[in-house]
Design a protein around this motif. Structure first.
Motif, short mmCIF file in Angstrom:
data_model
loop_
_atom_site.label_atom_id
_atom_site.label_comp_id
_atom_site.label_asym_id
_atom_site.label_seq_id
_atom_site.Cartn_x
_atom_site.Cartn_y
_atom_site.Cartn_z
N TYR A 33 0.83 -1.20 0.00
CA TYR A 33 0.00 0.00 0.00
C TYR A 33 0.86 1.25 0.00
N LEU A 34 1.90 1.26 0.83
CA LEU A 34 2.80 2.41 0.86
C LEU A 34 3.53 2.58 -0.47
N TYR A 35 3.86 1.48 -1.11
CA TYR A 35 4.54 1.55 -2.40
C TYR A 35 3.63 2.15 -3.47
N VAL A 36 2.34 1.85 -3.39
CA VAL A 36 1.38 2.42 -4.36
C VAL A 36 1.16 3.90 -4.07
N LYS A 37 1.05 4.26 -2.79
CA LYS A 37 0.79 5.65 -2.42
C LYS A 37 2.01 6.55 -2.64
N PHE A 38 3.19 6.03 -2.31
CA PHE A 38 4.42 6.82 -2.41
C PHE A 38 5.47 6.05 -3.22
#
Length: 95
Positions: free
Chosen positions: A89-94
């Motif tokens: 999720y963090l990789y998709v967001k940032f």
């Protein structure tokens, strides 16, 4: 067949209890793989491969080790899956 024996004891398992224990871990791994979204092995990233290998190693060591508890294996698989989903999720967001 005693649920306490299946989930919390590993030394005194008979064949049926061991089969149930392995089946529970198999379906936990299947659900974990579905949640993580491993679709095609040919296109899997290195990070996803390491996560899948780590989870499968944890489950295999809990299946083979007679002193291990099924509850510990389930908790490790769930936490490992949640960490992977959070990092994804963090990789998709940032990116």
């Amino acid at each position: 067949m005693n649920l306490h024996t299946i989930f919390f004891k590993g030394e005194t398992l008979n064949f049926i209890d061991l089969f149930i224990r392995i089946s529970i871990l198999y379906f936990m791994l299947l659900g974990s793989g579905k949640l993580m979204g491993f679709r095609q092995p040919g296109i899997i990233t290195f990070y996803n491969f390491l996560m899948a290998a780590g989870i499968s190693h944890i489950a295999a060591s809990c299946m083979v080790n007679p002193e291990s508890k099924l509850v510990d294996a389930i908790a490790i698989i769930v936490i490992y899956t949640l960490i992977h989903l959070f990092i994804s999720y963090l990789y998709v967001k940032f990116p």
